[in-house]
Design an enzyme around this catalytic site. Structure first.
Site, PDB file in Angstrom:
ATOM      1  N   ALA A  32      -5.380  11.154   6.653  1.00 34.01           N
ATOM      2  CA  ALA A  32      -3.954  11.261   6.966  1.00 34.01           C
ATOM      3  C   ALA A  32      -3.811  11.092   8.470  1.00 34.01           C
ATOM      4  O   ALA A  32      -3.422  12.001   9.186  1.00 34.01           O
ATOM      5  CB  ALA A  32      -3.392  12.606   6.507  1.00 34.01           C
ATOM      6  N   GLY A  80      -1.837   8.945   9.865  1.00 33.94           N
ATOM      7  CA  GLY A  80      -0.405   8.871  10.164  1.00 33.94           C
ATOM      8  C   GLY A  80      -0.078   7.745  11.123  1.00 33.94           C
ATOM      9  O   GLY A  80       0.817   7.864  11.966  1.00 33.94           O
ATOM     10  N   LEU A  81      -0.832   6.649  10.987  1.00 33.94           N
ATOM     11  CA  LEU A  81      -0.523   5.436  11.747  1.00 33.94           C
ATOM     12  C   LEU A  81      -0.479   5.639  13.258  1.00 33.94           C
ATOM     13  O   LEU A  81       0.342   5.032  13.955  1.00 33.94           O
ATOM     14  CB  LEU A  81       0.806   4.838  11.272  1.00 33.94           C
ATOM     15  CG  LEU A  81       0.698   3.877  10.094  1.00 33.94           C
ATOM     16  CD1 LEU A  81       2.065   3.302   9.754  1.00 33.94           C
ATOM     17  CD2 LEU A  81      -0.267   2.723  10.413  1.00 33.94           C
ATOM     18  N   ASN A 101       1.906  -4.278   5.902  1.00 36.78           N
ATOM     19  CA  ASN A 101       1.532  -3.038   5.220  1.00 36.78           C
ATOM     20  C   ASN A 101       2.776  -2.390   4.621  1.00 36.78           C
ATOM     21  O   ASN A 101       3.588  -1.815   5.334  1.00 36.78           O
ATOM     22  CB  ASN A 101       0.857  -2.107   6.242  1.00 36.78           C
ATOM     23  CG  ASN A 101       0.428  -0.798   5.623  1.00 36.78           C
ATOM     24  OD1 ASN A 101       0.532  -0.599   4.415  1.00 36.78           O
ATOM     25  ND2 ASN A 101      -0.059   0.096   6.461  1.00 36.78           N
ATOM     26  N   CYS A 123       1.508   2.312   3.291  1.00 32.68           N
ATOM     27  CA  CYS A 123       0.860   3.446   3.954  1.00 32.68           C
ATOM     28  C   CYS A 123       1.377   4.764   3.380  1.00 32.68           C
ATOM     29  O   CYS A 123       2.562   5.068   3.459  1.00 32.68           O
ATOM     30  CB  CYS A 123       1.109   3.444   5.453  1.00 32.68           C
ATOM     31  SG  CYS A 123       0.242   4.808   6.259  1.00 32.68           S
ATOM     32  N   ASN A 144      -4.434  -0.548  -0.890  1.00 35.40           N
ATOM     33  CA  ASN A 144      -4.368   0.499   0.110  1.00 35.40           C
ATOM     34  C   ASN A 144      -4.835   1.783  -0.578  1.00 35.40           C
ATOM     35  O   ASN A 144      -5.321   1.750  -1.699  1.00 35.40           O
ATOM     36  CB  ASN A 144      -2.931   0.650   0.640  1.00 35.40           C
ATOM     37  CG  ASN A 144      -2.933   1.161   2.089  1.00 35.40           C
ATOM     38  OD1 ASN A 144      -3.678   2.079   2.428  1.00 35.40           O
ATOM     39  ND2 ASN A 144      -2.100   0.591   2.930  1.00 35.40           N
ATOM     40  N   GLY A 163     -12.688   4.701  -0.391  1.00 33.66           N
ATOM     41  CA  GLY A 163     -14.124   4.823  -0.620  1.00 33.66           C
ATOM     42  C   GLY A 163     -14.507   4.499  -2.053  1.00 33.66           C
ATOM     43  O   GLY A 163     -13.656   4.182  -2.881  1.00 33.66           O
ATOM     44  N   GLY A 191     -11.305  -1.694  -1.435  1.00 36.09           N
ATOM     45  CA  GLY A 191     -11.256  -0.392  -2.090  1.00 36.09           C
ATOM     46  C   GLY A 191     -12.675  -0.022  -2.500  1.00 36.09           C
ATOM     47  O   GLY A 191     -13.144  -0.401  -3.557  1.00 36.09           O
ATOM     48  N   GLY A 192     -13.353   0.672  -1.606  1.00 35.54           N
ATOM     49  CA  GLY A 192     -14.675   1.178  -1.950  1.00 35.54           C
ATOM     50  C   GLY A 192     -15.813   0.196  -1.865  1.00 35.54           C
ATOM     51  O   GLY A 192     -16.916   0.478  -2.332  1.00 35.54           O
TER      52      GLY A 192
HETATM   53  C1  LIG Z   1      -8.974   6.184   8.233  1.00 33.65           C
HETATM   54  C2  LIG Z   1      -8.221   5.081   7.561  1.00 33.65           C
HETATM   55  C3  LIG Z   1      -7.122   4.509   8.185  1.00 33.65           C
HETATM   56  C4  LIG Z   1      -6.409   3.494   7.578  1.00 33.65           C
HETATM   57  N1  LIG Z   1      -5.357   2.920   8.231  1.00 33.65           N
HETATM   58  C5  LIG Z   1      -4.708   1.866   7.651  1.00 33.65           C
HETATM   59  C6  LIG Z   1      -3.663   1.179   8.340  1.00 33.65           C
HETATM   60  O1  LIG Z   1      -3.352   1.490   9.475  1.00 33.65           O
HETATM   61  N2  LIG Z   1      -3.026   0.159   7.703  1.00 33.65           N
HETATM   62  C7  LIG Z   1      -3.377  -0.233   6.428  1.00 33.65           C
HETATM   63  O2  LIG Z   1      -2.779  -1.157   5.893  1.00 33.65           O
HETATM   64  N3  LIG Z   1      -4.384   0.385   5.779  1.00 33.65           N
HETATM   65  C8  LIG Z   1      -5.053   1.421   6.350  1.00 33.65           C
HETATM   66  N4  LIG Z   1      -6.084   2.031   5.664  1.00 33.65           N
HETATM   67  C9  LIG Z   1      -6.445   1.550   4.312  1.00 33.65           C
HETATM   68  C10 LIG Z   1      -7.640   0.580   4.355  1.00 33.65           C
HETATM   69  O3  LIG Z   1      -7.322  -0.569   5.107  1.00 33.65           O
HETATM   70  C11 LIG Z   1      -8.056   0.183   2.934  1.00 33.65           C
HETATM   71  O4  LIG Z   1      -6.969  -0.454   2.300  1.00 33.65           O
HETATM   72  C12 LIG Z   1      -8.458   1.371   2.089  1.00 33.65           C
HETATM   73  O5  LIG Z   1      -9.154   2.294   2.879  1.00 33.65           O
HETATM   74  C13 LIG Z   1      -9.306   0.987   0.888  1.00 33.65           C
HETATM   75  O6  LIG Z   1     -10.520   0.395   1.265  1.00 33.65           O
HETATM   76  P1  LIG Z   1     -11.899   1.212   1.443  1.00 33.65           P
HETATM   77  O7  LIG Z   1     -12.067   2.052   0.210  1.00 33.65           O
HETATM   78  O8  LIG Z   1     -12.954   0.171   1.607  1.00 33.65           O
HETATM   79  O9  LIG Z   1     -11.743   2.057   2.653  1.00 33.65           O
HETATM   80  C14 LIG Z   1      -6.799   3.042   6.291  1.00 33.65           C
HETATM   81  C15 LIG Z   1      -7.899   3.624   5.655  1.00 33.65           C
HETATM   82  C16 LIG Z   1      -8.613   4.626   6.275  1.00 33.65           C
HETATM   83  C17 LIG Z   1      -9.790   5.223   5.557  1.00 33.65           C
END
Ligand SMILES: Cc1cc2nc3c(=O)[nH]c(=O)nc-3n(C[C@H](O)[C@H](O)[C@H](O)COP(=O)(O)O)c2cc1C
Ligand SMILES: Cc1cc2nc3c(=O)[nH]c(=O)nc-3n(C[C@H](O)[C@H](O)[C@H](O)COP(=O)(O)OP(=O)(O)OC[C@H]3O[C@@H](n4cnc5c(N)ncnc54)[C@H](O)[C@@H]3O)c2cc1C
Ligand SMILES: Cc1cc2nc3c(=O)[nH]c(=O)nc-3n(C[C@H](O)[C@H](O)[C@H](O)COP(=O)(O)OP(=O)(O)OC[C@H]3O[C@@H](n4cnc5c(N)ncnc54)[C@H](O)[C@@H]3O)c2cc1C
Ligand SMILES: Cc1cc2nc3c(=O)[nH]c(=O)nc-3n(C[C@H](O)[C@H](O)[C@H](O)COP(=O)(O)O)c2cc1C
Ligand code: FES
Ligand code: FES
Lengths: 282, 314, 314, 282
Positions: C71, C73-74, C128, C131, C193, C218, C244-245
């Site tokens: 979280a 929060g951008l 995006n 979020c 996301n 993850g 996604g993971g």
């Molecule tokens: C710490 C963190 C920050 C993230 N911030 C953004 C973001 O700023 N914009 C966005 O579109 N996705 C954001 N995501 C989502 C990731 O880009 C991705 O879509 C999501 O984590 C799924 O992939 P993963 O399981 O490989 O992490 C964020 C994910 C994490 C874990």
């Protein structure tokens, strides 16, 4: 049913094929039957999540020990290689319904690859002074068969025939070819001239077959046996979650008087009458 | 200190707040070999349909990181066999039995509810509007507030048994569905059913499950389940049965603090058949340690503004 | 055998199909210490908003079974600082840069798209609409086809850069959203996301994350992500970036067989900073082993009726 | 930065407090600085998923070894106890920005509980022929302090004062009380009669404080130091994902000329100027 079993022996049998032996001491040996299996928790965390099923390959009631053999194929079996002797493993078992143990006559064990493992326990359990036992085993090559249990067959002094894909041991080709010619010979020599009707009852024959291996092989074995009117039990594999019959994850399909029905491989099996199994339906 | 574990969810009175989840516990018999099921708050049996179902082909199970996918496809003996064969056996278990029902039409739901006896070991009906593993039906009812409400309304008319609406997590707005079932006669809400997921078998280059997609359960989904319990607790007044990845007492506490009055143990049974018992013991010990006389006091605590356990912090 | 790893997604030409996911890779600099980012297909930078944002309070991170909740929060420096400080540094990385943008209104999306230069290292914009960690905005756009379409439409008017619509998995019908963005000018779809989730801290009896809820990512979410890629591939014609993971090459292959033309590595960077490189190498080796001359041949294979690799089975 | 470090020593220091020592040999020792940390991968599967941050407590460049001390608190640290000497661990590090190493004057190390660990490395790194070092350490009781490192302080021959909650060693109470009276004494004896203005600059003093421990204690230490005009560096903890500054998961808030800003504990920290930290905001 839920037991902490102590690891008495854990060793690599063959690095090339990732074959391991695991001997466990605990409550399970007391009631285990040939063809049953155990369900092992590998690792302490939620990944990998599920238990892993392994056949009980040898049962030593006197020492309270069971022997498992396994081949590393994925994450669970890879993690299992890390467990150390003297540690203990959380084991669910013995599970499932095993082989019918003949009291007399002739028993033919037909194995494909690591399908030999559950057959060891049956081999050891039958009274070989009354039952004539023979093993037919197909594998990739001589090395594989040597690592996966030929020494045990020799130790037990059981008659066996091998088939290898490369001809490095025994006949070149598949174990089903061995079976086919053998059954043909037996039948002919015994001059049993029943018409080879699929589904001929077990009463017709003092010979029975127990088979374990890949599904395609088991299907072929069943077909051959049916043609020869020989009863056949097959040991099936299926992906399992609970291992105790609660989730309906591991079913196979069987023919019954009232049509096709599902059976749970972990509960009603893993050993089934080959003639009942519906081989060509998912 | 004695901790009171009894729990009441609308008309459903339980010995303790720990149930087992539908589809993970057969009709109880398999786990009765491990312990006396009368120790549980209750059991939820495999989902029943009007007609017998042979379910999906195998593979039906695929492991995923900290979870499993299942696509059993509601294999079950059907209403008639349930009543004649299974119900009598369930009577003997001396535990509260929740019967999970699935229909392919409103009429089927109604028929099922009407046929299940009100004076038996059946303590409640769980109306499954969320099964992702069958085509045309199941989940479709649970992903739209209108049809979710309709299912509850028709079912409500047929039975005096407490009605549990089992919600699908595969929705944009879980609160809207929860409100719809609340307004249409549900007494209790249970959530979550499985998340729709899939895996592909790299060797075959094809979906691993014969059914292509399946339902994701187990610890992996717990954060989603806790979130939904938390959201629904804020928005509706019905008691909640929380589930989704509960494997140990800590997980159960997490759901209760989020707002669940009782919890169901599902996938965890497969890994540790004793999990439900261990959870009951752990809940009791936790209450004792935190000074709660009744497990009911835990319900929804995480919604309080102040930190409930602040006194104990250092 | 040489394997062609180059990949084209609409107007986005990539050296190879492996990207990094927004928010998990900063502005690239942190991981540039581990390897040359020019080896990647490209990087997606942290989500940018019009104004700088300080983000949520801590704790922002919670571990879950095979996953994490975040979280953040951008938190980001805002458009202006991005253009003046970060973009010049990104130019030096010699890799395709995808800029992830988030608005709190249609106007903000439009302004962001208009302000990001078309002739720079920026290879595409990722819009995006998903979020989950900010109130009033973000995810709300992505959970309704109508507003998802509107965001894309206004953004489309402002830029010639390829537009990637990043979808939220927290929806009942991912296909409806995918179709809406397709009809409104998106060139590419990226998904997923994070899933909305939460954890409760048993010691404090309060939500663990300061923001109460967070986004789950993850390995735990992979089955959901693969399922959505598979569904969207069947329903729309736009190329897909799957994520996604994804932690290893096997995961990447899974997404490509399901229908992704490229993949993004997110959470896995945190555990293994070399994951993206290892995935590129693994993809190449897999193609070689299976006899594919181009990685593009993998895309969508799992949708074929016959088993693509049948010849190799025994 | 990403290193397979060999486990040279791994031992339980105190079963009651679950305290362990872990000595690693590899690339990290060469560049590690006091106050930096490492990020460890525990277990081979995806659960637990994240790495775990541990402070570098001792650095032996000659032998290429770093020492970590850890307390078992949850799943990750519990799993870590399973790793065996001679095996190797996947370690990311050294990470973060450590303590400022004074070249002269007086250095007061203030530790709460296991907050002593990162301070060991600073203690060993300063040239004690030129810098007068003193340690103030608060803990639950004598046993805890003995297990968590008192022998090291004795071995290094450094002056220390202890505070324990039960009075079993040193003064009964909190370490902040020790600090308060000590600073007061020092100031008075040195007859430095500056008004005790919060935020008085470091130039005023040859004394500096480095502190590590629970957040509440660090806040109190900072307040005391500010009142006495003593510069203070604090070593913060925050939940981390990446550990390298990429995820923005681990921020703290600091005061700057242009208002409150976030800083990443793993990248700009974990050591911060105590006076800059915004203590009362999440
Ligand atoms: C710490 C963190 C920050 C993230 N911030 C953004 C973001 O700023 N914009 C966005 O579109 N996705 C954001 N995501 C989502 C990731 O880009 C991705 O879509 C999501 O984590 C799924 O992939 P993963 O399981 O490989 O992490 C964020 C994910 C994490 C874990
Ligand atoms: C009743 C029974 C007895 C078995 N006996 C033996 C034995 O004695 N020796 C031996 O080496 N193997 C045996 N197997 C196969 C063994 O269970 C699998 O090889 C093992 O589960 C693979 O786990 P993994 O984590 O290494 O592979 P992964 O592919 O990572 O496993 C993923 C999931 O698929 C399941 N799975 C994968 N392959 C199989 C398979 N062939 N059968 C069933 N489930 C599978 C796993 O259990 C797990 O749930 C038996 C299987 C069954 C059902
Ligand atoms: C820079 C830094 C240096 C540290 N140095 C040491 C040290 O030298 N010795 C020592 O014993 N501990 C140290 N810690 C704390 C240590 O990281 C945690 O105790 C450990 O991560 C707990 O992991 P777990 O799996 O046992 O607990 P769990 O509670 O299961 O962990 C769950 C998650 O929360 C995180 N987490 C839990 N507690 C903390 C905490 N106190 N700080 C940060 N993250 C936490 C974990 O890393 C993990 O991501 C340090 C923390 C940081 C940030
Ligand atoms: C194998 C399996 C079968 C299931 N069958 C049903 C079912 O018939 N009816 C139902 O409502 N839910 C069914 N579920 C969902 C569970 O009851 C439960 O909602 C879900 O698994 C989440 O809990 P868990 O993570 O603890 O398993 C099934 C789950 C599994 C794993
Ligand atoms: S594995 Fe659950 S029924 Fe067989
Ligand atoms: S842990 Fe990722 S920025 Fe600090």
């Amino acid at each position: 049913m839920l037991s902490q079993e102590k690891i008495i022996c854990h060793r690599l049998l063959d690095p090339r094929y990732g074959l391991y032996q695991l001997v466990l001491r605990g409550k399970i040996a007391a009631t285990a039957q040939p063809g049953q299996f155990v369900h092992l928790k590998v690792g302490a965390t939620t990944d990998p999540l599920l238990r892993r099923p392994l056949s009980i390959a040898r049962i030593d009631r006197a020492r309270g020990e069971i022997t498992l053999f396994y081949r590393v194929v994925g994450r669970g079996t890879a993690l299992l290689t890390d467990v150390k002797e003297q540690e203990s493993l959380n084991v669910l078992g013995p599970l499932g319904k095993g082989f019918t143990k003949p009291a007399e006559g002739e028993l033919l064990l037909v194995a494909g690859g690591i399908g030999i493992f559950p057959l060891f326990s049956l081999l050891e359990a039958v009274d070989r002074s009354r039952v004539k036992v023979k093993v037919m085993w197909g594998g990739e090559n001589r090395q594989f068969l040597e690592s996966a249990g030929l020494p045990i067959l020799r130790e037990l002094g059981v008659e066996y025939e091998a088939a290898t894909l490369d001809g490095s041991l025994g006949q070149k080709g598949l174990v089903t070819a061995l079976l086919e010619s053998s059954l043909h010979r037996t039948r002919t020599s015994q001059e049993m001239h029943h018409s080879a009707v699929a589904g001929a009852g077990p009463k017709d024959s003092v010979l029975q077959v127990a088979a374990c291996g890949p599904r395609g092989m088991l299907k072929a074995v069943t077909e051959i046996c049916c043609r020869q009117g020989v009863p056949v039990e097959v040991c099936l594999e299926e992906r399992m979650a609970c291992g105790v019959g609660a989730c309906l994850g591991c079913v196979c399909t069987v023919k019954t008087a009232t049509g096709h029905k599902r059976r749970r491989v972990c509960a009603e099996g893993p050993v089934f009458d080959g003639r009942e199994v519906v081989w060509d339906e998912g | 200190m004695k901790v009171d574990l009894t729990t009441r969810l609308a008309g459903l009175q339980l010995k303790n707040p720990v149930l087992t989840a539908s589809g993970t516990f057969g009709f109880g018999e398999e786990y009765a070999r491990f312990y006396d099921l009368a120790l549980l708050g209750g059991i939820t049996v495999k989902g029943i349909t009007l007609e017998p179902r042979i379910g999906n082909p195998v593979p039906r199970i695929a492991e995923t990181p900290s979870g499993i996918l299942n696509a059993v496809g509601l294999e079950n003996p059907g209403l008639e066999a349930f009543l004649s064969t299974y119900l009598p056996r369930l009577e003997k278990l001396k535990t509260a039995v929740i019967v999970n029902i699935s229909g392919f039409s409103l009429e089927e739901y109604a028929k099922l509810a009407a046929a299940l006896p009100e004076n038996s070991c059946i303590a409640a009906l769980e109306v499954n509007i969320s099964c992702p593993n069958i085509k045309d039906g199941g989940m479709a009812f649970g992903t739209d507030p209108q049809s979710a409400g309709e299912v509850l309304a028709v079912t409500r008319k047929q039975t005096k048994l407490p009605l549990i609406a089992k919600l699908s997590p595969n929705v944009t707005d879980i609160v809207a569905i929860a409100k719809a079932v609340e307004e249409n006669g549900a007494d209790i809400i249970s959530l979550i059913n499985t998340l729709l997921g899939m895996r592909i078998d790299l060797d075959r280059g094809r979906p691993l499950l014969a059914n292509t997609m399946g339902g994701l359960s187990g610890p992996a989904v717990r954060p989603v389940a806790v979130r939904m319990v938390y959201q629904v607790y804020q928005a509706v007044r019905l008691p909640i049965i929380g589930m989704g990845g509960i494997s140990c007492w800590q997980d159960a506490v997490e759901f209760m603090l989020a707002g669940a009055s009782a919890v169901s143990v599902g996938t965890a049974n497969f890994i540790n058949p004793l999990a439900p018992l261990e959870i009951i013991n752990g809940l009791e010990a936790y209450c004792r340690q935190k000074g709660y006389h009744s497990v009911k006091e835990l319900v929804g605590l995480a919604h309080r503004k102040e930190e409930p356990f602040d006194e104990e912090k250092r």
